[in-house]
Motif scaffolding. Structure first.
Motif, short mmCIF file in Angstrom:
data_model
loop_
_atom_site.label_atom_id
_atom_site.label_comp_id
_atom_site.label_asym_id
_atom_site.label_seq_id
_atom_site.Cartn_x
_atom_site.Cartn_y
_atom_site.Cartn_z
N PHE A 1 0.82 -1.21 0.00
CA PHE A 1 0.00 0.00 0.00
C PHE A 1 0.86 1.26 0.00
CE2 PHE A 1 -2.38 3.41 1.98
CZ PHE A 1 -3.60 3.33 1.35
N ASN A 2 1.84 1.33 0.91
CA ASN A 2 2.66 2.54 1.01
C ASN A 2 3.53 2.76 -0.22
OD1 ASN A 2 1.67 3.57 3.41
ND2 ASN A 2 3.03 2.29 4.63
N GLU A 3 3.93 1.69 -0.89
CA GLU A 3 4.69 1.83 -2.14
C GLU A 3 3.82 2.50 -3.20
OE1 GLU A 3 7.14 -1.70 -3.44
OE2 GLU A 3 5.96 -2.59 -1.82
N ILE A 4 2.58 2.02 -3.30
CA ILE A 4 1.64 2.60 -4.27
C ILE A 4 1.37 4.06 -3.91
CG2 ILE A 4 -0.69 2.45 -5.23
CD1 ILE A 4 -0.60 -0.58 -4.49
N LEU A 5 1.18 4.32 -2.63
CA LEU A 5 0.89 5.68 -2.18
C LEU A 5 2.03 6.63 -2.53
CD1 LEU A 5 -1.16 7.42 -0.62
CD2 LEU A 5 0.07 6.84 1.47
N ARG A 6 3.27 6.20 -2.32
CA ARG A 6 4.42 7.05 -2.66
C ARG A 6 4.49 7.34 -4.16
NH1 ARG A 6 6.96 4.16 1.47
NH2 ARG A 6 7.72 2.57 0.03
N LYS A 7 4.18 6.34 -4.98
CA LYS A 7 4.24 6.52 -6.43
C LYS A 7 3.13 7.44 -6.95
CE LYS A 7 6.52 2.22 -7.60
NZ LYS A 7 7.47 2.32 -8.68
N LEU A 8 2.03 7.49 -6.23
CA LEU A 8 0.87 8.26 -6.69
C LEU A 8 0.67 9.58 -5.94
CD1 LEU A 8 -1.75 5.41 -7.18
CD2 LEU A 8 -0.33 6.52 -8.91
N LYS A 9 1.62 9.99 -5.14
CA LYS A 9 1.50 11.26 -4.43
C LYS A 9 1.12 12.34 -5.41
CE LYS A 9 2.21 10.82 -0.03
NZ LYS A 9 1.20 11.15 0.91
N PRO A 10 0.24 13.22 -5.13
CA PRO A 10 -0.30 13.63 -3.83
C PRO A 10 -1.66 13.02 -3.46
CG PRO A 10 -0.82 15.32 -5.42
CD PRO A 10 -0.10 14.20 -6.16
N ILE A 11 -1.98 11.83 -3.90
CA ILE A 11 -3.25 11.19 -3.54
C ILE A 11 -3.27 10.90 -2.04
CG2 ILE A 11 -2.42 8.86 -4.02
CD1 ILE A 11 -5.17 8.19 -5.15
N SER A 12 -4.44 11.03 -1.43
CA SER A 12 -4.54 10.74 0.00
C SER A 12 -4.65 9.23 0.21
CB SER A 12 -5.77 11.44 0.60
OG SER A 12 -6.95 10.81 0.16
N SER A 13 -4.31 8.79 1.40
CA SER A 13 -4.37 7.35 1.69
C SER A 13 -5.82 6.87 1.66
CB SER A 13 -3.71 7.02 3.02
OG SER A 13 -4.31 7.73 4.06
N ARG A 14 -6.75 7.71 2.06
CA ARG A 14 -8.18 7.33 2.01
C ARG A 14 -8.64 7.14 0.58
NH1 ARG A 14 -13.13 6.74 3.52
NH2 ARG A 14 -14.88 8.06 2.93
N THR A 15 -8.28 8.07 -0.30
CA THR A 15 -8.66 7.96 -1.71
C THR A 15 -8.04 6.71 -2.32
OG1 THR A 15 -8.89 10.35 -1.92
CG2 THR A 15 -8.57 9.11 -3.95
N LEU A 16 -6.77 6.46 -2.04
CA LEU A 16 -6.11 5.27 -2.56
C LEU A 16 -6.81 4.01 -2.08
CD1 LEU A 16 -3.92 3.83 -4.14
CD2 LEU A 16 -2.44 4.06 -2.14
N ALA A 17 -7.15 3.94 -0.81
CA ALA A 17 -7.83 2.77 -0.26
C ALA A 17 -9.16 2.53 -0.97
CB ALA A 17 -8.04 2.93 1.24
N LEU A 18 -9.91 3.60 -1.22
CA LEU A 18 -11.19 3.47 -1.91
C LEU A 18 -10.99 2.98 -3.34
CD1 LEU A 18 -12.98 6.70 -0.63
CD2 LEU A 18 -13.51 4.33 0.00
N LYS A 19 -10.00 3.52 -4.03
CA LYS A 19 -9.72 3.12 -5.43
C LYS A 19 -9.25 1.66 -5.49
CE LYS A 19 -10.78 7.07 -7.16
NZ LYS A 19 -12.02 7.24 -7.92
N LEU A 20 -8.38 1.26 -4.57
CA LEU A 20 -7.90 -0.12 -4.54
C LEU A 20 -9.06 -1.08 -4.28
CD1 LEU A 20 -4.53 0.24 -2.62
CD2 LEU A 20 -4.83 -0.29 -5.06
N ASP A 21 -9.98 -0.69 -3.42
CA ASP A 21 -11.15 -1.51 -3.13
C ASP A 21 -12.00 -1.69 -4.39
OD1 ASP A 21 -12.84 -2.98 -1.24
OD2 ASP A 21 -14.25 -1.31 -1.50
N LYS A 22 -12.22 -0.60 -5.14
CA LYS A 22 -12.98 -0.69 -6.39
C LYS A 22 -12.28 -1.58 -7.41
CE LYS A 22 -15.86 3.38 -6.87
NZ LYS A 22 -16.14 4.56 -7.68
#
Length: 71
Positions: free
Chosen positions: A3-24
């Motif tokens: 998760f944190n690797e993806i988050l770093r690559k996609l900054k400035p996305i928030s962790s909440r937004t990333l979690a929602l997108k990954l769930d979809k």
């Protein structure tokens, strides 16, 4: 990929937004989520065959756009 690797690559996305997108993406069977039972808990995300097929289509669409659509 973690998760944190993806988050770093996609900054400035928030962790909440990333979690929602990954769930979809997981519900659409584009990625899988693997939970590894250890301390601390480890979660890996991996692209599926459906996701790979979509990636091929998206790359082709991007190439078409770059060739025919002038910004």
């Amino acid at each position: 990929m973690r998760f944190n690797e993806i988050l770093r690559k996609l900054k400035p996305i928030s962790s909440r937004t990333l979690a929602l997108k990954l769930d979809k993406l997981q519900k659409s069977k584009i990625i899988t989520r693997e939970v590894i039972q250890q301390k601390p808990l480890k979660v890996n995300y991996k692209i599926t065959n459906v996701g790979l097929a979509l990636k091929i289509s998206m790359v082709a669409l991007a190439q078409w756009h770059n060739r025919y659509i002038k910004d």
